[in-house]
Design an enzyme around this catalytic site. Structure first.
Site, short mmCIF file in Angstrom:
data_model
loop_
_atom_site.label_atom_id
_atom_site.label_comp_id
_atom_site.label_asym_id
_atom_site.label_seq_id
_atom_site.Cartn_x
_atom_site.Cartn_y
_atom_site.Cartn_z
N ASP A 211 17.01 -4.74 -0.41
CA ASP A 211 16.64 -4.43 -1.69
C ASP A 211 16.37 -5.73 -2.48
O ASP A 211 16.84 -6.77 -2.49
CB ASP A 211 17.46 -3.88 -3.23
CG ASP A 211 17.15 -3.85 -4.31
OD1 ASP A 211 17.01 -2.56 -5.10
OD2 ASP A 211 17.03 -4.45 -5.19
N ASN B 121 6.23 -8.11 -11.00
CA ASN B 121 6.04 -6.90 -11.51
C ASN B 121 5.20 -7.73 -12.50
O ASN B 121 4.22 -7.80 -12.98
CB ASN B 121 6.24 -5.82 -11.36
CG ASN B 121 6.47 -5.02 -10.56
OD1 ASN B 121 5.16 -5.24 -9.51
ND2 ASN B 121 7.02 -3.67 -9.48
N HIS C 163 1.65 -5.72 -10.86
CA HIS C 163 2.21 -4.58 -10.12
C HIS C 163 1.88 -4.74 -8.64
O HIS C 163 2.16 -4.07 -7.50
CB HIS C 163 1.78 -2.36 -10.79
CG HIS C 163 2.83 -2.12 -10.83
ND1 HIS C 163 2.09 -1.25 -9.44
CD2 HIS C 163 3.92 -1.70 -10.62
CE1 HIS C 163 3.07 -0.69 -9.27
NE2 HIS C 163 4.19 -0.90 -10.20
N ASP D 80 3.14 -4.57 -5.33
CA ASP D 80 2.61 -3.66 -4.02
C ASP D 80 2.45 -4.84 -2.70
O ASP D 80 3.27 -4.45 -1.49
CB ASP D 80 1.57 -2.87 -4.20
CG ASP D 80 1.74 -1.50 -5.21
OD1 ASP D 80 2.83 -1.69 -5.17
OD2 ASP D 80 0.91 -1.01 -5.60
N GLU E 299 12.04 -0.11 -4.26
CA GLU E 299 12.30 -1.33 -3.72
C GLU E 299 13.53 -1.47 -3.19
O GLU E 299 13.69 -2.44 -2.30
CB GLU E 299 12.13 -2.20 -4.66
CG GLU E 299 13.13 -3.37 -5.44
CD GLU E 299 13.90 -2.23 -6.31
OE1 GLU E 299 13.42 -1.16 -6.53
OE2 GLU E 299 14.67 -2.55 -6.54
N1 LIG Z 1 4.82 -2.98 -7.86
C1 LIG Z 1 5.66 -2.48 -7.22
N2 LIG Z 1 6.39 -1.73 -8.36
C2 LIG Z 1 7.36 -0.53 -8.02
C3 LIG Z 1 7.86 0.68 -6.98
N3 LIG Z 1 8.12 0.52 -7.01
C4 LIG Z 1 9.93 0.31 -8.13
N4 LIG Z 1 8.53 -0.36 -8.98
C5 LIG Z 1 9.74 -1.82 -9.52
O1 LIG Z 1 11.24 -2.73 -8.93
C6 LIG Z 1 11.47 -2.63 -9.71
C7 LIG Z 1 13.23 -2.66 -9.38
O2 LIG Z 1 13.32 -3.01 -10.81
P1 LIG Z 1 14.90 -3.44 -10.80
O3 LIG Z 1 15.82 -1.62 -10.86
O4 LIG Z 1 15.54 -3.74 -12.53
O5 LIG Z 1 15.74 -4.35 -10.17
P2 LIG Z 1 15.02 -6.11 -9.69
O6 LIG Z 1 14.52 -6.64 -11.02
O7 LIG Z 1 14.34 -5.35 -8.15
O8 LIG Z 1 16.38 -6.90 -9.95
P3 LIG Z 1 17.67 -6.50 -9.12
O9 LIG Z 1 17.43 -5.19 -7.82
O10 LIG Z 1 19.46 -6.16 -9.76
O11 LIG Z 1 17.66 -7.99 -8.75
C8 LIG Z 1 10.73 -1.90 -11.86
O12 LIG Z 1 10.22 -3.07 -12.47
C9 LIG Z 1 10.27 -0.53 -10.72
O13 LIG Z 1 8.63 -1.22 -12.13
C10 LIG Z 1 6.40 -0.14 -6.52
O14 LIG Z 1 5.94 1.09 -6.04
N5 LIG Z 1 5.01 -1.10 -6.55
#
Ligand SMILES: Nc1nc2c(ncn2[C@@H]2O[C@H](COP(=O)(O)OP(=O)(O)OP(=O)(O)O)[C@@H](O)[C@H]2O)c(=O)[nH]1
Length: 485
Positions: A342, A350, A355, A359, A385
């Site tokens: 992760d 982002n 975004h 990606d 992610e």
């Molecule tokens: N650019 C992009 N962002 C994505 C995609 N799928 C999920 N995300 C983003 O991934 C992020 C996940 O954030 P969180 O679950 O808060 O986790 P984090 O910010 O990585 O924090 P921790 O996992 O706790 O370190 C969110 O902002 C989602 O919008 C994608 O296909 N593309």
């Protein structure tokens, strides 16, 4: 009473015989006038029924000779004809001393009625009014020649009409044959016929062009099985046996081999053609080139398996592959480990860079992970992610080493952006190894997820191992941080 039939057509003589015998008459038959006269001079006959147009001696001459012969002149004479049907023909026939003149076709009952009537009149002493022998020889010959010539002219006319009709029919048949040949050869599908051994009997131009062979190379020489890929051969042979036994096969798919060695995927329908005894003569097949359909199908299957952003397996296909690997490892007693990855603080990527930049980070992570694992390992994007890697025949220690190597590689990688410095990012990884009491892949994933949670909780950018109490931490997994679950 005995009746003599004179007719050159065997089927007419046969019909008369059957009919007259059914009414109790004796019947003798002759194929022409000369034969008839021989029989009349040897046998006692009560009635003559004669055709007119016959070879060697026709019915007119037979009648005239009979009426000039003292021993035969009183035998009643009936003409029956399909060719001499005019009034003049009838007048001439009757002038020869005939009792009746019958035009074909005639119903059996009517014919029998006439026969009975003529016989009854003869028994009552009645004789025809104008015997031919009383006519002048010259006038008889002139009338006879006129009758024959007019009949010949009519025959010639009939033949000319028939020849013209046949020519037209032949032309139409040739045109039709050409049209069918053209449709056969230029059809958008392949057509071929095979003998009972599977050797080509016929093939159309379309299929020849697909296969790259000439007609001379295939017809009578090559077996259809020679043009099937090794993988499709068994299925094809089963299909050919089924075809010979049941008469048809529908929508069979297999791969053919072109002359240049490339593969042609086809769909085939075939049916058997039998001879008059019901034995196999040949089979006719219709063949469709399904290259495009197959490619589309494969592409759709690939899309259904693949995550569109990163190009690696999606969650559904990852789980499918993972179940297969679980089955294999249980069957062969191999170890099986799982990594859950992760991205740390991905939301911030982002938020800070957009975004699209996020990606790019996901794509780079997938690429690095893909290069870091073996062909037998299974990599998938199982959430936004979140990524997972299944490592067959890998124990905890080796899995932790793979995880640590990956963590380090990601730590040093970066995604360039148009404005500002490149994006650096880190990942946290949870490692779990299949235990005997794990019910399935979900249990293994759950343990890896718990270890990942631990990695996040203890500072991120680190590798954590599930049940570390039972699996010692590898020495290498320390740089970015490592922990026990
Ligand atoms: N650019 C992009 N962002 C994505 C995609 N799928 C999920 N995300 C983003 O991934 C992020 C996940 O954030 P969180 O679950 O808060 O986790 P984090 O910010 O990585 O924090 P921790 O996992 O706790 O370190 C969110 O902002 C989602 O919008 C994608 O296909 N593309």
């Amino acid at each position: 009473m005995k009746i003599l039939i004179a007719d050159d057509k065997a089927e007419n003589r046969y019909l008369f015989e059957v009919l007259l015998k059914a009414y109790g008459y004796e019947v003798v038959s002759a194929a022409n006038g000369v034969e008839a006269l021989e029989m009349l001079r040897q046998d006692r006959v009560g009635l003559i029924i004669s055709d007119i147009m016959m070879p060697v001696m026709d019915g007119f001459k037979l009648c005239r000779v009979c009426k000039q012969d003292e021993r035969l002149k009183d035998i009643p004479f009936i003409f029956i004809t399909a060719a001499y049907t005019s009034e003049k023909d009838e007048q001439f026939a009757m002038s020869l001393g005939a009792d009746r003149f019958i035009r074909r076709p005639i119903e059996s009952d009517d014919l029998i009625g006439i026969v009975k009537d003529v016989v009854a009149k003869q028994r009552a002493g009645h004789t025809p009014s104008l015997p031919a022998q009383e006519k002048e020889e010259a006038s008889y010959l002139a009338e006879y020649a006129e009758r024959v010539v007019s009949k010949l002219e009519q025959k010639v006319n009939d033949l000319e009409v028939e020849i013209a009709a046949r020519k037209q029919a032949e032309q139409q048949l040739n045109q039709y044959t050409e049209e069918v040949e053209d449709l056969y050869n230029r059809a958008p599908c392949g057509y071929h016929s095979l003998d009972k051994d599977g050797v080509f009997v016929r093939i159309n131009d379309t299929e020849l062009s697909w296969l790259g062979y000439t007609r001379e190379e295939l017809v009578g020489k090559m077996n259809f099985a020679d043009l099937i890929t090794r993988d499709s051969l068994k299925a094809f042979q089963e299909c050919f046996s089924h075809l010979k036994e049941h008469g048809s096969v529908l929508d069979i798919e297999f791969d053919m081999l072109r002359k240049d060695g490339t593969v042609l995927p086809v769909l085939m329908n075939a049916s058997v053609v039998k001879d008059d005894n019901g034995d196999y003569l040949m089979c006719r097949a219709t063949v469709y080139d399904i290259t495009e359909r197959k490619a589309l199908q494969q592409e759709l299957e690939r899309q259904a398996r693949t995550d569109s952003l990163t190009g690696i397996s999606n969650r559904r296909y990852f789980m499918q592959r993972a179940e297969q690997e679980l089955g294999r490892s249980r069957r062969f007693g191999h170890t099986l480990s799982m990594l859950m990855l992760d991205i740390d603080f991905f939301k911030a990527v982002n938020d800070n860079h957009g975004h699209a930049a996020g990606d790019m980070v996901l794509i780079l992570l997938a690429k690095i992970a893909c290069n870091a694992v073996r062909d037998v390992d299974v990599l998938g994007r199982i959430g936004g992610e979140e990524f997972a890697i299944l490592l067959p025949e890998t124990d905890t220690q080796m899995a932790a080493q793979v995880a640590e190597r990956l963590r380090q590689e990601i730590e040093t990688a970066s995604v360039p952006i148009e404005q500002g410095p490149a994006i650096h990012f880190t990942i946290s990884i949870g490692v779990a190894t299949l235990r005997d009491d794990d019910a399935g892949i979900d249990a293994l994933l759950k343990h890896a997820d718990q270890a990942l949670y631990e990695a996040k909780q203890t500072g991120r950018n680190r590798v954590c191992i599930a049940n570390a109490g039972t699996h010692p931490m590898p020495a290498q997994a320390t740089e970015g941080g490592a922990c026990d679950e």
